[in-house]
Design an enzyme around this catalytic site. Structure first.
Site, PDB file in Angstrom:
ATOM      1  N   TYR A 182       0.871  -1.183   0.000  1.00  0.00           N
ATOM      2  CA  TYR A 182       0.000   0.000   0.000  1.00  0.00           C
ATOM      3  C   TYR A 182       0.904   1.228   0.000  1.00  0.00           C
ATOM      4  O   TYR A 182       1.303   1.731   1.052  1.00  0.00           O
ATOM      5  CB  TYR A 182      -0.909   0.026   1.234  1.00  0.00           C
ATOM      6  CG  TYR A 182      -1.996  -1.036   1.259  1.00  0.00           C
ATOM      7  CD1 TYR A 182      -2.334  -1.755   0.117  1.00  0.00           C
ATOM      8  CD2 TYR A 182      -2.695  -1.306   2.431  1.00  0.00           C
ATOM      9  CE1 TYR A 182      -3.323  -2.728   0.148  1.00  0.00           C
ATOM     10  CE2 TYR A 182      -3.686  -2.282   2.457  1.00  0.00           C
ATOM     11  CZ  TYR A 182      -3.987  -2.988   1.317  1.00  0.00           C
ATOM     12  OH  TYR A 182      -4.962  -3.950   1.356  1.00  0.00           O
ATOM     13  N   GLY A 192     -17.769  -0.942  -2.713  1.00  0.00           N
ATOM     14  CA  GLY A 192     -18.714  -1.699  -3.534  1.00  0.00           C
ATOM     15  C   GLY A 192     -18.167  -1.932  -4.928  1.00  0.00           C
ATOM     16  O   GLY A 192     -17.001  -2.279  -5.113  1.00  0.00           O
TER      17      GLY A 192
END
Ligand code: NAP
Length: 301
Positions: free
Chosen positions: A69, A221
Site C-alpha cells: 500500500y 462496492g
C-alpha cells in the site's frame, strides 16, 4: 449521542487468536493517496497522520495494512509507524503478503513461497516491529495455497508472526490452511452489491468456527479500488434516511449484522469519513431492514 462520541467498540469486540479487537477497525490502503496504489495524487502526510491519531482516539485498535500500500510519496506502513509507534499494547496491526509491487509501483509476479520471509521482513522493517500481530496470505489465483501458507506457518513457528489469516479464498482454501496451522481471520471482498456464494459459505464457516471474517470493499462496492461507490440503491437510501446516517454507514452496518465474527475495516484518509465509519458500529438495523437489504443483495452479481 453524536457521531464524534461513538467509539470503535460500539458493535462490540472479537478475538483474533488471543488478541481482542473492537469490531470497527481501519483499512490503511486509502491513507496514501486519492486513488488506490500509486496512480493519483499522494495524500497530505499530516492529514493521514491525523486520521491515524484520531482513529486510535476513537478506540480503533485493529488496523489493516500491507507493504504494497504505497503511492509515489506515501507508504501506509511508514505512516502507521510514524503516527503510532511506540505501539500501544492493545493495538493490533494486521498486514498481508503475497502480492508484490516494484519500486515504480507496478505489480510484479506474486510471491513464491520462499519469497515470503522477505515480504514479512519488509513489513517488520517498515512498521518498526520485531514480530507481526497477524499476517494474511493474500491468495493470488493459485489453486492451492498449501506451500505459501506452509511458508508463513514456519515464520510463525520462528516467532516472526503471532497469528495467521488468509484472503481472497474459497472454502477449500480454508480447510487446506487449517490442516497446516490455525487461521484466525479470513479477508474477502464482501458487501451489499457483491454476491459470491463461495464467500457466503466462508462467512458461515468462519462463524461456526470462531474465525473473524473481515470484508473489504464494503463501502467501495462496485467501484472497488477506484473509491466509494455512488450507485446507491433506493433501499439503502431509505434505510439511511430512517437512521439519519449516510449510505456508507448503512453498508458498513449491514456487514456487521452478518454475525458477531464480522469485523469492519473501512478504508479512509478523510477525518470526517473516519468518524462516520466508526459511528456505523452503533447503527442497529431492524429485522425488516435486514430482510430488505438481504433481498437487494440476492439480486447482486
Ligand atoms: N485483502 C485484500 O485483497 C484487500 C483488497 C482491498 C482492500 N483491502 C483492505 O480493506 C480495506 C477496505 O477496503 P478499501 O479501503 O479499498 O475500500 P472501502 O473501505 O470499501 O472504501 C474505501 C473508499 O470509500 C471512501 N469512503 C470511506 N468511508 C467513506 C464514507 N463514510 N463516506 C464516503 N466515502 C467513504 C474512501 O475515500 P476517502 O478516503 O475519501 O474516505 C475510499 O475511496 C483497505 O483499506 C485495505 O486495508 C484488502
Amino acid at each position: 449521542m453524536t457521531s464524534e462520541t461513538i467509539t470503535a467498540d460500539a458493535a462490540g469486540t472479537w478475538k483474533l487468536g488471543d488478541l481482542t479487537v473492537n469490531r470497527i477497525g481501519l483499512g490503511a490502503m486509502r491513507l496514501t493517496g486519492s486513488a488506490a496504489f500509486h496512480h493519483g495524487t499522494p495524500s497530505d502526510r499530516e492529514r493521514s497522520i491525523a486520521v491515524l491519531h484520531q482513529a486510535v482516539e476513537l478506540g480503533v485498535n485493529h488496523i489493516d495494512t500491507a507493504a504494497f500500500y504505497f503511492s509515489a510519496l506515501r507508504s501506509a506502513n511508514e505512516l502507521i509507524n510514524s503516527a503510532l509507534s511506540p505501539y500501544a499494547d492493545d493495538l493490533i496491526v494486521v498486514t498481508k503478503v503475497g502480492p508484490y509491487r516494484d519500486y515504480s509501483g507496478e505489480w510484479g509476479t506474486s510471491a513464491r513461497p520462499d519469497d515470503l520471509r522477505g515480504h514479512v521482513e519488509e513489513n517488520l522493517r517498515q512498521l518498526g516491529r520485531d514480530h507481526l500481530d497477524v499476517v494474511n496470505l493474500r491468495r493470488m489465483r493459485q489453486d492451492s495455497i498449501a506451500e505459501h501458507f506452509g511458508a508463513l506457518a514456519e515464520l510463525r513457528e520462528a516467532g516472526l508472526i503471532r497469528h495467521l489469516g488468509i484472503s481472497g479464498v474459497e472454502p477449500r482454501h480454508l480447510a487446506e490452511a487449517q490442516a497446516i496451522a490455525p487461521v484466525v481471520c479470513v479477508q474477502n471482498r464482501f458487501g451489499l452489491d457483491t454476491h459470491d456464494p463461495a464467500t457466503d459459505e466462508i462467512l458461515r464457516l468462519c462463524g461456526e468456527q470462531g474465525i473473524a471474517f473481515v470484508p473489504f470493499y464494503a463501502v467501495a462496492g462496485e467501484a472497488g479500488p477506484q473509491g466509494a461507490t455512488t450507485a446507491h440503491d433506493e433501499e439503502v437510501l431509505t434505510v439511511a434516511r430512517a437512521h439519519g446516517v449516510s449510505p456508507a454507514q448503512v453498508r458498513i452496518a449491514w456487514t456487521l449484522h452478518q454475525g458477531p465474527h464480522v469485523l469492519a475495516i473501512p478504508g479512509t484518509g478523510n477525518p470526517d469519513h473516519l468518524v462516520e465509519n466508526v459511528a456505523a458500529g452503533a447503527v442497529r438495523l431492524t429485522d425488516e431492514e435486514l430482510t430488505t437489504l438481504n433481498g437487494l443483495r440476492q439480486k447482486a452479481g
